[in-house]
Structure formats: structure tokens, C-alpha cells
Design a protein around this motif. Sequence first.
Motif, PDB file in Angstrom:
ATOM      1  N   GLU A 239     -79.620  40.124-106.279  1.00 16.49           N
ATOM      2  CA  GLU A 239     -79.223  41.622-105.669  1.00 16.49           C
ATOM      3  C   GLU A 239     -77.961  42.051-104.700  1.00 16.49           C
ATOM      4  OE1 GLU A 239     -81.191  43.938-105.598  1.00 16.49           O
ATOM      5  OE2 GLU A 239     -82.360  42.407-106.988  1.00 16.49           O
ATOM      6  N   ALA A 240     -77.135  40.748-103.947  1.00 15.29           N
ATOM      7  CA  ALA A 240     -75.748  40.759-103.876  1.00 15.29           C
ATOM      8  C   ALA A 240     -74.827  41.471-104.347  1.00 15.29           C
ATOM      9  CB  ALA A 240     -75.694  40.020-102.662  1.00 15.29           C
ATOM     10  N   ALA A 241     -74.787  40.537-106.123  1.00 16.30           N
ATOM     11  CA  ALA A 241     -74.149  40.460-106.914  1.00 16.30           C
ATOM     12  C   ALA A 241     -74.012  42.100-107.862  1.00 16.30           C
ATOM     13  CB  ALA A 241     -74.472  38.665-107.863  1.00 16.30           C
ATOM     14  N   ARG A 242     -75.456  42.220-107.808  1.00 16.73           N
ATOM     15  CA  ARG A 242     -75.228  43.675-108.221  1.00 16.73           C
ATOM     16  C   ARG A 242     -74.810  44.980-107.665  1.00 16.73           C
ATOM     17  NH1 ARG A 242     -80.704  46.088-107.428  1.00 16.73           N
ATOM     18  NH2 ARG A 242     -80.125  47.261-109.649  1.00 16.73           N
ATOM     19  N   ARG A 243     -74.658  44.899-105.640  1.00 20.71           N
ATOM     20  CA  ARG A 243     -74.085  45.682-105.523  1.00 20.71           C
ATOM     21  C   ARG A 243     -72.199  44.981-104.587  1.00 20.71           C
ATOM     22  NH1 ARG A 243     -79.299  45.015-102.935  1.00 20.71           N
ATOM     23  NH2 ARG A 243     -80.459  46.634-102.932  1.00 20.71           N
ATOM     24  N   ILE A 248     -70.404  38.387-106.234  1.00 16.65           N
ATOM     25  CA  ILE A 248     -70.647  37.095-108.203  1.00 16.65           C
ATOM     26  C   ILE A 248     -70.278  35.829-108.521  1.00 16.65           C
ATOM     27  CG2 ILE A 248     -69.902  37.813-110.721  1.00 16.65           C
ATOM     28  CD1 ILE A 248     -69.862  40.719-110.470  1.00 16.65           C
ATOM     29  N   GLU A 249     -69.517  35.511-108.406  1.00 16.53           N
ATOM     30  CA  GLU A 249     -69.004  34.352-108.931  1.00 16.53           C
ATOM     31  C   GLU A 249     -69.382  32.875-108.134  1.00 16.53           C
ATOM     32  OE1 GLU A 249     -67.068  32.832-111.022  1.00 16.53           O
ATOM     33  OE2 GLU A 249     -66.427  34.563-111.344  1.00 16.53           O
ATOM     34  N   HIS A 253     -71.898  30.100-109.977  1.00 18.82           N
ATOM     35  CA  HIS A 253     -71.284  28.971-109.623  1.00 18.82           C
ATOM     36  C   HIS A 253     -72.953  28.300-109.584  1.00 18.82           C
ATOM     37  CE1 HIS A 253     -69.305  25.107-108.241  1.00 18.82           C
ATOM     38  NE2 HIS A 253     -70.721  25.140-106.955  1.00 18.82           N
ATOM     39  N   ALA A 254     -73.252  29.014-108.428  1.00 16.58           N
ATOM     40  CA  ALA A 254     -74.884  28.712-108.236  1.00 16.58           C
ATOM     41  C   ALA A 254     -75.634  28.358-109.189  1.00 16.58           C
ATOM     42  CB  ALA A 254     -75.660  29.311-106.858  1.00 16.58           C
ATOM     43  N   LEU A 255     -76.166  29.559-110.160  1.00 15.90           N
ATOM     44  CA  LEU A 255     -76.958  29.670-111.511  1.00 15.90           C
ATOM     45  C   LEU A 255     -76.277  28.577-112.459  1.00 15.90           C
ATOM     46  CD1 LEU A 255     -76.853  32.899-111.466  1.00 15.90           C
ATOM     47  CD2 LEU A 255     -78.704  31.680-110.546  1.00 15.90           C
ATOM     48  N   VAL A 256     -74.920  27.854-112.299  1.00 10.33           N
ATOM     49  CA  VAL A 256     -74.368  27.011-113.313  1.00 10.33           C
ATOM     50  C   VAL A 256     -75.666  25.934-112.857  1.00 10.33           C
ATOM     51  CG1 VAL A 256     -73.117  26.347-114.470  1.00 10.33           C
ATOM     52  CG2 VAL A 256     -73.168  27.904-113.945  1.00 10.33           C
ATOM     53  N   GLU A 257     -75.322  25.634-111.445  1.00 13.80           N
ATOM     54  CA  GLU A 257     -75.554  24.093-110.957  1.00 13.80           C
ATOM     55  C   GLU A 257     -76.787  23.871-111.073  1.00 13.80           C
ATOM     56  OE1 GLU A 257     -73.671  21.699-109.257  1.00 13.80           O
ATOM     57  OE2 GLU A 257     -72.209  22.976-109.899  1.00 13.80           O
ATOM     58  N   ARG A 258     -78.067  25.455-111.820  1.00 14.36           N
ATOM     59  CA  ARG A 258     -79.435  24.750-111.553  1.00 14.36           C
ATOM     60  C   ARG A 258     -79.983  25.399-112.533  1.00 14.36           C
ATOM     61  NH1 ARG A 258     -82.437  27.410-106.256  1.00 14.36           N
ATOM     62  NH2 ARG A 258     -83.511  27.227-107.463  1.00 14.36           N
ATOM     63  N   ASP A 332     -71.101  37.384-117.541  1.00 10.41           N
ATOM     64  CA  ASP A 332     -71.098  38.392-117.933  1.00 10.41           C
ATOM     65  C   ASP A 332     -72.177  39.709-117.280  1.00 10.41           C
ATOM     66  OD1 ASP A 332     -69.099  38.372-119.237  1.00 10.41           O
ATOM     67  OD2 ASP A 332     -69.794  37.139-121.575  1.00 10.41           O
ATOM     68  N   LEU A 333     -73.624  38.566-117.289  1.00  8.18           N
ATOM     69  CA  LEU A 333     -74.455  38.607-117.375  1.00  8.18           C
ATOM     70  C   LEU A 333     -74.718  40.140-115.862  1.00  8.18           C
ATOM     71  CD1 LEU A 333     -78.019  38.977-116.754  1.00  8.18           C
ATOM     72  CD2 LEU A 333     -77.943  37.463-115.160  1.00  8.18           C
ATOM     73  N   LEU A 334     -74.097  39.022-114.733  1.00  8.75           N
ATOM     74  CA  LEU A 334     -73.747  40.333-113.405  1.00  8.75           C
ATOM     75  C   LEU A 334     -72.977  41.272-113.612  1.00  8.75           C
ATOM     76  CD1 LEU A 334     -73.638  36.477-111.607  1.00  8.75           C
ATOM     77  CD2 LEU A 334     -75.458  38.138-111.968  1.00  8.75           C
ATOM     78  N   LEU A 335     -72.304  41.112-114.617  1.00  8.59           N
ATOM     79  CA  LEU A 335     -70.895  42.262-114.709  1.00  8.59           C
ATOM     80  C   LEU A 335     -71.805  43.216-115.327  1.00  8.59           C
ATOM     81  CD1 LEU A 335     -67.526  40.504-115.758  1.00  8.59           C
ATOM     82  CD2 LEU A 335     -68.536  41.486-113.432  1.00  8.59           C
ATOM     83  N   ASN A 336     -72.525  42.977-116.390  1.00  9.87           N
ATOM     84  CA  ASN A 336     -73.235  43.918-117.061  1.00  9.87           C
ATOM     85  C   ASN A 336     -74.807  44.520-116.162  1.00  9.87           C
ATOM     86  OD1 ASN A 336     -72.272  44.085-119.466  1.00  9.87           O
ATOM     87  ND2 ASN A 336     -73.275  42.291-120.189  1.00  9.87           N
TER      88      ASN A 336
END
Length: 342
Positions: A239-243, A248-249, A253-258, A332-336
Motif C-alpha cells: 500500500e505504501a509503494a502505491r502511494r 518501491i525499491e 527487494h523484499a518480494l524478490v527475497e520471498r 514493473d508491477l509496482l510502477l504500473n
Amino acid sequence: MSLREPVGHDAIRAGLKSAAAFAASGGSSQLHHAWLFAGPAGVGKFLTARWWASILKCPELGACGGTCASCRLVAGAVHPDVFETGPAPKDKNAVQSADEEIERKRLVGIDQSRALIQRLTLRPTRPGPRIAIMREAGMMTPEAQNALLKILEEPLGFAVIILVTDNPGAMLPTVRSRCRHLVFGTLSEDEVAAVLVDLGRSEAEARTAAACSHGSVARALDYDDEGLAGRELVLLAYEAARRDPLAIEPLVHALVERKESGYAMSDILEWQLAKVRASLGRRPPEPSEPLGRALDEAAAADPAVLIGEAETIERTIVALSRNANARLVIRDLLLNVRAFRL
């Protein structure tokens, strides 16, 4: 060890019982030789396969409730006519048991297919068919699947093979077309909670985990206090990255780790769908207070915009399943999805 009847999937279990009774009335030659149990991870496909194998070998066709000697042998994965295979353990010296999971390799190779065929072609030692259960069959290499084709195309007449997978699309059409498909859905929250209580969770803990599990017992088991806190952190970070572009970065990093767990992206998709339902006036329950407030905000959002975000998330999950560069597709997802808000 006794073998309990799995929870949920009532129609599938009823059909399998009927098939077993039909086979018992005229011999295993009346039973289709190849089955594909497909559906989401953690909903009981493998347990259903093992339970059905016990019925096919049970002298009482399962009327013993899983307590007879034959059913106990199947439950312990030591029945001479029922064998289970799948991705090999990463540690070749690991001790395997029927009720404990061990870390396994990602693929099922041709050697395991050949071993399966060798064991399946032996005559049954006890009444009923000889049965092989292949777990995570979608991880078979093309060579491993092709090795199975002969036994799928030319049934032995005394053997049954059950392929279990949450990714049937990864299997060759020639393999899928020779199997009878059973499509498993997700479990209800009540069914997931019942399993967790049976495993020793308190009623309150089981209900909370079941509400976030999306119908998967495997996911619910990860949602202890620590797992629920991790889910909340990921969704609040989303939700924070959407705003905020600066958020985003760190989330990439967290999602790639998981990525290996696969659950973080699924959590985000399910969260987005929950927001869609809230925008349509059907706000789902949410155990996290901060996320509950976000759902309340989503109730005033445009459903079409939220659906567009959900579709973008789903495309990202598909790309990840096809081994796309995780860092690139998640960024790309988060930017979109941020663009949806601009």
C-alpha cells in the motif's frame, strides 16, 4: 498410525469411493489406470490420493475407518503395493516418513520415472491394484514425463498411477490426455480451521489463520503469529509503494527475497481481490486492524480501477512462474499499479 478421511472435496471423495467399490466388484481392470489430481497447493490432493489408495487396498473398502492393518501400512507409507514418489530429497541421507515433510529438489528426473515404472510393473502382492502416487508431478522434466508415456498408453491392467500437481499446465498434453482429471478447489474457512484445530491450534488461532489462508491448509500453517505479522508487513508495504515511489525499491527487494515461498505475491493478489470485494459492498473480514482500515478506504474506490490492478498482479505472478527476472517484473508491477493512482 491410522488413516483419516480427508477434509473437504466431498464430491470428489464420493466419486472415488464409488470407483473403488466398482473396481472391487469386478477386479481392478475396471478401474481407470491413470488419474490426475490437480488443484491449488495445500488443499489435500496428496492426502486424498493416499486415502484413496488405502481404500483400494482395504479388505473392508474403507469401512474400517482407516484402522485395519492394510490401511495402517498405507498411512505409514510402507504398504508393499502402494508407493509414493516425487522430487527427491536434497539430502540423500535424509530420513523420510509418512507424516513429516523434508526439503526436496525442484524437479523430478527421468531416473525417478524409470524407478516408478519398474516398481509399478510388478504384480500386486495383496488383493487390489498396485498403486503409485507421484507428488508434485508438474515438476517432472519432459524426459521424465515421456518415460511414463508407455505405461500410460498401454495399461498394465493391475496398476493405478495417481499424478498429483498444483500446476497441470507444466505437464505434457500427451500425459494429461491419458489421465482422468479430478479438479480440487480450495477448502472453506471452516474446513481449514477444523484441520488446524485437529493439529493442535486453539480455536481462535485456527480461525485467524484460516481467514488469511485462501482455502489452503499449507498456507494456514504458515500463519502463526510470526507469519501473520509478515503478511501484514508485506501488504502495508504494498500500500505504501502505491502511494510513495521511494517505497518501491525496498518492497522489490523484499518480494524478490520471498519469491521462493510464492506466498507473498499470492497474498498481494488476494489482498487486491479483497479490496475489489470491499468496493462492491462485500467487505471481507480482516484480522489486521491497519489492513482493515485500508479495506474501509477501498470501499470508496472505483471497482474497475481495483480490478485493473488485480489483473496486473496476476500477470506478474504468471511471469514469475515462467522464471521471468523477478526484480524486473516486480518493479514493473509496482510502477504500473502506482500509475493506476495517478
